[in-house]
Design a protein around this motif. Structure first.
Motif, PDB file in Angstrom:
ATOM      1  N   ASN A 172     -56.404 -21.600  32.722  1.00  0.00           N
ATOM      2  CA  ASN A 172     -57.470 -20.732  33.199  1.00  0.00           C
ATOM      3  C   ASN A 172     -57.004 -20.181  34.536  1.00  0.00           C
ATOM      4  O   ASN A 172     -56.959 -20.912  35.529  1.00  0.00           O
ATOM      5  N   PRO A 173     -56.636 -18.899  34.604  1.00  0.00           N
ATOM      6  CA  PRO A 173     -56.064 -18.351  35.836  1.00  0.00           C
ATOM      7  C   PRO A 173     -57.010 -18.364  37.037  1.00  0.00           C
ATOM      8  O   PRO A 173     -56.552 -18.350  38.166  1.00  0.00           O
ATOM      9  N   THR A 174     -58.319 -18.445  36.793  1.00  0.00           N
ATOM     10  CA  THR A 174     -59.246 -18.440  37.927  1.00  0.00           C
ATOM     11  C   THR A 174     -59.367 -19.799  38.602  1.00  0.00           C
ATOM     12  O   THR A 174     -59.756 -19.870  39.766  1.00  0.00           O
ATOM     13  N   ILE A 175     -59.006 -20.883  37.899  1.00  0.00           N
ATOM     14  CA  ILE A 175     -59.120 -22.206  38.522  1.00  0.00           C
ATOM     15  C   ILE A 175     -57.795 -22.946  38.621  1.00  0.00           C
ATOM     16  O   ILE A 175     -57.725 -24.010  39.229  1.00  0.00           O
ATOM     17  N   HIS A 206     -49.479 -21.837  39.028  1.00  0.00           N
ATOM     18  CA  HIS A 206     -49.397 -20.655  38.168  1.00  0.00           C
ATOM     19  C   HIS A 206     -48.067 -20.558  37.425  1.00  0.00           C
ATOM     20  O   HIS A 206     -47.643 -19.484  37.037  1.00  0.00           O
ATOM     21  N   ASN A 261     -61.841 -17.633  28.924  1.00  0.00           N
ATOM     22  CA  ASN A 261     -61.236 -17.782  30.247  1.00  0.00           C
ATOM     23  C   ASN A 261     -59.802 -18.308  30.206  1.00  0.00           C
ATOM     24  O   ASN A 261     -59.209 -18.532  31.255  1.00  0.00           O
TER      25      ASN A 261
END
Length: 195
Positions: free
Chosen positions: A170-173, A177, A190
């Motif tokens: 989930n790139p938002t949390i 990366h 997500n």
């Protein structure tokens, strides 16, 4: 509606039979009207192509009354573990995302760079990092919900097909990366899936 209730009951009974078994066993299924290899794959949690192969079928056509051997897939204990992981990783995500999370685990089992069992893949720790955070934080210990169980059965039926995703995040949390450097296969809800 009756067909849906039957399918749910059949899947649930298959899921709970032999909950402590460490090895899955093959069964025989008598084909009834409406059965397809894919539906049987979902019902029994095994790849439709594997059912076809084990029964020496050159096509996907099956006949009412035909008796098919349904090969073993994964044990009831591994099915439960996978469904609990799906709930922990994809709770609140669309159903397709739950199937995709289960598929990532199955793809890893089949890939030479990962352990060759569902349990091994889910519990893998490499260089001090858990492959799946719910194993580390204990969220995997919650019981699976019905949608996660259904998603696991669909992923098992779909096994060997698809885009070959081995990772998701989930790139938002996400705090790391690294997954963003992988080849993206699909985005669902997500989660970003990659290989």
């Amino acid at each position: 509606m009756k067909k849906m209730i039957f399918t749910i009951c059949a899947a649930a009974s298959i899921f709970f039979i032999g909950g402590n078994d460490t090895h899955a066993q093959s069964v025989t299924h008598s084909v009834v009207a409406g059965d397809t290899l894919y539906k049987l794959g979902q019902q029994y949690g095994v790849s439709a192509t594997e059912i076809q192969r084990v029964n020496n079928k050159t096509s996907s056509m099956i006949m009412v009354g035909e008796r098919l051997t349904i090969p073993s897939s994964i044990s009831a204990a591994e099915r439960d573990l996978l469904a609990r992981l799906v709930r922990a990783e994809a709770e609140g995500e669309p159903y397709a995302g739950k199937v995709a999370v289960a598929t990532v685990v199955l793809n890893r089992v089949a890939h030479r760079d990962f352990p060759n069992t569902v349990t091994g893949v889910i519990n893998e720790v490499s260089n001090g990092f858990y492959a799946f955070s719910p194993v580390q934080n204990g969220r995997i210990n919650r019981a699976a919900d019905q949608e996660s169980i259904r998603a696991v059965n669909e992923a098992l039926a779909f096994r060997g097909q698809g885009s070959g995703s081995l990772f998701f995040y989930n790139p938002t949390i996400a705090t790391n990366h690294w997954n963003a450097t992988r080849t993206e296969t699909v985005r669902i809800g997500n989660h970003v899936f990659s290989k």
